[in-house]
Design an enzyme around this catalytic site. Sequence first.
Site, PDB file in Angstrom:
ATOM      1  N   LYS A 107     -54.324 -33.321 -10.904  1.00  0.00           N
ATOM      2  CA  LYS A 107     -55.286 -32.267 -10.553  1.00  0.00           C
ATOM      3  C   LYS A 107     -56.519 -32.530 -11.395  1.00  0.00           C
ATOM      4  CE  LYS A 107     -55.125 -27.785 -11.864  1.00  0.00           C
ATOM      5  NZ  LYS A 107     -54.795 -26.341 -11.798  1.00  0.00           N
ATOM      6  N   LYS A 125     -56.122 -19.529 -28.404  1.00  0.00           N
ATOM      7  CA  LYS A 125     -55.908 -18.295 -27.629  1.00  0.00           C
ATOM      8  C   LYS A 125     -54.611 -17.631 -28.097  1.00  0.00           C
ATOM      9  CE  LYS A 125     -58.211 -19.282 -23.215  1.00  0.00           C
ATOM     10  NZ  LYS A 125     -57.972 -19.568 -21.801  1.00  0.00           N
TER      11      LYS A 125
HETATM   12  P1  NAD Z   1     -60.694 -14.054 -15.828  1.00  0.00           P
HETATM   13  O1  NAD Z   1     -61.893 -14.536 -16.590  1.00  0.00           O
HETATM   14  O2  NAD Z   1     -60.836 -13.760 -14.382  1.00  0.00           O
HETATM   15  O3  NAD Z   1     -60.120 -12.732 -16.536  1.00  0.00           O
HETATM   16  C1  NAD Z   1     -59.968 -12.662 -17.943  1.00  0.00           C
HETATM   17  C2  NAD Z   1     -59.129 -11.470 -18.321  1.00  0.00           C
HETATM   18  O4  NAD Z   1     -58.949 -11.484 -19.739  1.00  0.00           O
HETATM   19  C3  NAD Z   1     -59.768 -10.129 -17.984  1.00  0.00           C
HETATM   20  O5  NAD Z   1     -58.746  -9.205 -17.683  1.00  0.00           O
HETATM   21  C4  NAD Z   1     -60.425  -9.732 -19.319  1.00  0.00           C
HETATM   22  O6  NAD Z   1     -60.598  -8.341 -19.454  1.00  0.00           O
HETATM   23  C5  NAD Z   1     -59.390 -10.247 -20.292  1.00  0.00           C
HETATM   24  N1  NAD Z   1     -59.902 -10.513 -21.632  1.00  0.00           N
HETATM   25  C6  NAD Z   1     -60.816 -11.428 -21.998  1.00  0.00           C
HETATM   26  N2  NAD Z   1     -60.990 -11.407 -23.332  1.00  0.00           N
HETATM   27  C7  NAD Z   1     -60.163 -10.454 -23.820  1.00  0.00           C
HETATM   28  C8  NAD Z   1     -59.898  -9.968 -25.128  1.00  0.00           C
HETATM   29  N3  NAD Z   1     -60.494 -10.468 -26.189  1.00  0.00           N
HETATM   30  N4  NAD Z   1     -58.976  -8.984 -25.250  1.00  0.00           N
HETATM   31  C9  NAD Z   1     -58.349  -8.488 -24.171  1.00  0.00           C
HETATM   32  N5  NAD Z   1     -58.575  -8.913 -22.915  1.00  0.00           N
HETATM   33  C10 NAD Z   1     -59.466  -9.881 -22.744  1.00  0.00           C
HETATM   34  O7  NAD Z   1     -59.548 -15.124 -16.093  1.00  0.00           O
HETATM   35  P2  NAD Z   1     -58.268 -15.454 -15.200  1.00  0.00           P
HETATM   36  O8  NAD Z   1     -58.617 -16.524 -14.217  1.00  0.00           O
HETATM   37  O9  NAD Z   1     -57.635 -14.204 -14.708  1.00  0.00           O
HETATM   38  O10 NAD Z   1     -57.341 -16.163 -16.304  1.00  0.00           O
HETATM   39  C11 NAD Z   1     -56.776 -15.397 -17.349  1.00  0.00           C
HETATM   40  C12 NAD Z   1     -56.198 -16.340 -18.392  1.00  0.00           C
HETATM   41  O11 NAD Z   1     -55.150 -17.118 -17.813  1.00  0.00           O
HETATM   42  C13 NAD Z   1     -57.201 -17.340 -18.947  1.00  0.00           C
HETATM   43  O12 NAD Z   1     -56.986 -17.475 -20.342  1.00  0.00           O
HETATM   44  C14 NAD Z   1     -56.843 -18.638 -18.233  1.00  0.00           C
HETATM   45  O13 NAD Z   1     -57.221 -19.781 -18.980  1.00  0.00           O
HETATM   46  C15 NAD Z   1     -55.343 -18.481 -18.140  1.00  0.00           C
HETATM   47  N6  NAD Z   1     -54.693 -19.294 -17.109  1.00  0.00           N
HETATM   48  C16 NAD Z   1     -53.477 -19.797 -17.429  1.00  0.00           C
HETATM   49  C17 NAD Z   1     -52.804 -20.566 -16.490  1.00  0.00           C
HETATM   50  C18 NAD Z   1     -51.436 -21.096 -16.817  1.00  0.00           C
HETATM   51  O14 NAD Z   1     -50.914 -21.926 -16.083  1.00  0.00           O
HETATM   52  N7  NAD Z   1     -50.805 -20.618 -17.852  1.00  0.00           N
HETATM   53  C19 NAD Z   1     -53.384 -20.842 -15.243  1.00  0.00           C
HETATM   54  C20 NAD Z   1     -54.621 -20.264 -14.943  1.00  0.00           C
HETATM   55  C21 NAD Z   1     -55.267 -19.483 -15.888  1.00  0.00           C
END
Ligand code: NAD
Length: 321
Positions: free
Chosen positions: A67, A226
């Site tokens: 990817k 994170k």
């Molecule tokens: P997004 O930017 O759409 O949403 C971010 C979310 O995090 C929102 O709810 C926001 O309010 C919250 N947030 C940000 N900073 C914060 C803080 N300091 N305290 C509390 N809440 C906070 O992002 P998304 O696309 O929904 O992704 C969310 C997370 O998941 C990201 O960290 C992303 O990298 C991760 N992710 C992980 C995987 C995986 O396979 N594990 C896959 C995709 C995304």
Amino acid sequence: MYIVPEAIIKDHISRQDCFDAVEQVFASMAAGSAYNFPVIREAIGHADALYGFKSGFDRQALNLGLKSGGYWPGNSDKGLTNHQSTVFLFDADTGKCQAVVGGNLLTALRTAAAAAVSVAHLARADSKVLGILGAGHQAAFQLRAVAEQRRFEKIVAWNRSPEKLAGLAAVAEELGLPFEKVSVEGLCAQADVIVTITSSFDAIIAANLIRPGTHLACMGTDTKGKQEVDAALVANARVFTDEIAQSTTIGEAQHAVANGTLAPADIVELGAVINGSQPGRTSADVITLFDGTGVGLQDLAVAASVVERARAAGAGTEIAF
Ligand code: NAD
């Protein structure tokens, strides 16, 4: 070579297809027949973009590929999603490019499927309340996929900006489940299963808030630094993950491993539970925690699934290449 554009992905893969693909590849990883190659992720010094590759090979399913993609913060001004990705699949026997598949929707579906697989294998069978922490792009996908795994009677949710919870409330209504906006404390006091899906760099959930028997799917932490939950909570839980190398370096477990309260050897691959080679939940009281870091093999698995289905439906485009 087969092309499956982003716009038609939604018509050719279901949540169950993603669940099956991710469960299979986790099992394959734990059995030693699938492995991820080292991840590349670079700030390219243009458009503020982060760009990289996640890749691997599943010898059992014969999925080979990568990817490619990343994060372009200026995209929303151009009417595009900030996260952009594309999956490339190669013939494992010849190395020829077999398919190019839109990877944006698939990323959300495969991430939600990983949490769902963890809930299916680790949450208490009598779990009634599902808690979602976070309300960004991924959250609604998580809610839909996890809600299917148990007979949940209620959804509780928290987000740093509570007004953004309206989207999750609408999904809960569609699923016919009562929905309540709560504090972090209120969420932990009620939820039997908790999904964390934020991009936080500080623990949001303190260890003493979690009740015995809770299952957590920590999905937001996928980068060094994170953190969504207290390291002491991770140290005291039975910890499962997609891939131990990622869990200890970029996943939620990185902090407990770094402070010496969790040994990498105590982290169990979820695939080993799926295979039956390791126990999952050992009692109704144990706290189980799935550290979902996101691996390239998940992307290949769901992409291969969508190619098979799109081809069977006569969708997508075959080109000589
Ligand atoms: P997004 O930017 O759409 O949403 C971010 C979310 O995090 C929102 O709810 C926001 O309010 C919250 N947030 C940000 N900073 C914060 C803080 N300091 N305290 C509390 N809440 C906070 O992002 P998304 O696309 O929904 O992704 C969310 C997370 O998941 C990201 O960290 C992303 O990298 C991760 N992710 C992980 C995987 C995986 O396979 N594990 C896959 C995709 C995304």
